[in-house]
Design a protein around this motif. Structure first.
Motif, PDB file in Angstrom:
ATOM      1  N   SER A  91     -11.733   1.513 -19.081  1.00  0.00           N
ATOM      2  CA  SER A  91     -12.111   1.648 -17.678  1.00  0.00           C
ATOM      3  C   SER A  91     -13.595   1.357 -17.527  1.00  0.00           C
ATOM      4  O   SER A  91     -14.322   1.202 -18.508  1.00  0.00           O
ATOM      5  CB  SER A  91     -11.790   3.058 -17.160  1.00  0.00           C
ATOM      6  OG  SER A  91     -12.426   4.038 -17.950  1.00  0.00           O
ATOM      7  N   LEU A 137     -15.478   6.312 -14.246  1.00  0.00           N
ATOM      8  CA  LEU A 137     -14.577   7.350 -14.754  1.00  0.00           C
ATOM      9  C   LEU A 137     -15.206   8.736 -14.735  1.00  0.00           C
ATOM     10  O   LEU A 137     -14.551   9.720 -14.388  1.00  0.00           O
ATOM     11  CB  LEU A 137     -14.114   6.992 -16.164  1.00  0.00           C
ATOM     12  CG  LEU A 137     -13.165   7.997 -16.816  1.00  0.00           C
ATOM     13  CD1 LEU A 137     -11.903   8.170 -15.990  1.00  0.00           C
ATOM     14  CD2 LEU A 137     -12.822   7.561 -18.239  1.00  0.00           C
ATOM     15  N   THR A 191     -15.929   5.099 -22.167  1.00  0.00           N
ATOM     16  CA  THR A 191     -15.206   4.017 -21.487  1.00  0.00           C
ATOM     17  C   THR A 191     -15.369   2.720 -22.271  1.00  0.00           C
ATOM     18  O   THR A 191     -16.343   2.534 -23.000  1.00  0.00           O
ATOM     19  CB  THR A 191     -15.722   3.797 -20.061  1.00  0.00           C
ATOM     20  OG1 THR A 191     -17.077   3.299 -20.123  1.00  0.00           O
ATOM     21  CG2 THR A 191     -15.682   5.084 -19.254  1.00  0.00           C
TER      22      THR A 191
END
Length: 245
Positions: free
Chosen positions: A132, A136, A154
């Motif tokens: 991601s 996040l 991430t």
């Protein structure tokens, strides 16, 4: 004995509140653009895959994640047959980027908070490993669960995405305390990116999926039944096997 447990995020402990197409359509309507949510959902999946191929890992080291998502938005609406100029789609895109930066676009799976509390109570380091972008952290804060994690890694920050072994290596560094791969367990919903990727790095792993046997059969992969669960609530007893001497 385990010293580190990491969790995948999307489709493991959190999910979209509504399908992406419905959320895209709702935002577009604010700007006078009518669209078909079902067509948008289908177009979103295709556009995401296209951009993932053209500019992997949300455009890290290149266009960057914001332009990457603006590209997804433009392609999604265009592929769904929506008539809007580039400027209007960029305005909608920026709104959607903000919308998907907080908790309103997502929700936790049932049992997520109980699971996180259980893991914290076992005295191990708890981390997140997610393919991601940098939003996040804010999403987890809005959902009220960021404080459970010792670190959130991430793929955008790591500059590599699962199943690349380097992201698991970085997770060990984030955990500190000289934790080794044999002392780590990763839990996720994706057979290739989570379960098998972690095992290739010497980690233990658990696959969480409501379609376990179908996923394994389609991939031609045999998975130990003791390392698979269909829902988060089944993880509690399974974790006893890893954390109880």
């Amino acid at each position: 004995m385990l010293r580190l447990i990491t969790l995948d995020m999307t489709n493991t402990i959190l999910k979209f509140r509504k399908p992406p197409g419905e959320q895209y359509a709702a935002v577009a309507k604010l700007y006078g653009l009518d669209s078909d949510p079902l067509k948008l959902t289908q177009a979103f999946r295709l556009s995401f895959k296209q951009l993932e191929h053209e500019a992997p890992n949300f455009g890290v080291g290149g266009i960057g994640w914001q332009k990457w998502w603006l590209g997804v938005v433009r392609r999604t609406f265009t592929s769904a047959g929506c008539c809007a100029d580039s400027s209007s789609l960029d305005t909608i895109g920026h709104h959607l980027i903000r919308h998907f930066s907080g908790g309103n676009a997502y929700e936790l799976f049932e049992g997520s908070t109980t699971l996180l509390e259980d893991i914290r109570g076992r005295g191990v380091v708890l981390g997140a490993i997610s393919n991601s972008d940098e939003r996040l952290e804010g999403i987890l804060l809005h959902l009220g669960v960021r404080h459970y994690f010792d670190f959130v890694l991430t793929s955008y920050a790591a500059k590599v995405a699962k199943p690349d072994p380097r992201i698991f290596q970085q997770a060990l560094s984030c955990a500190g305390n000289n934790i080794t791969s044999s002392e780590a367990l990763h839990i996720g919903d994706d057979l290739q990116r989570d379960y098998l990727a972690a095992q290739r790095c010497g980690w233990q792993s658990v696959l969480v999926s409501s379609k376990l046997h179908q996923v394994c059969r389609e991939a031609g992969v045999t998975v130990d039944d003791a390392s698979m669960v269909t829902c988060l609530t089944d993880l509690h007893s399974l974790l006893d096997r890893y954390t109880t001497s």
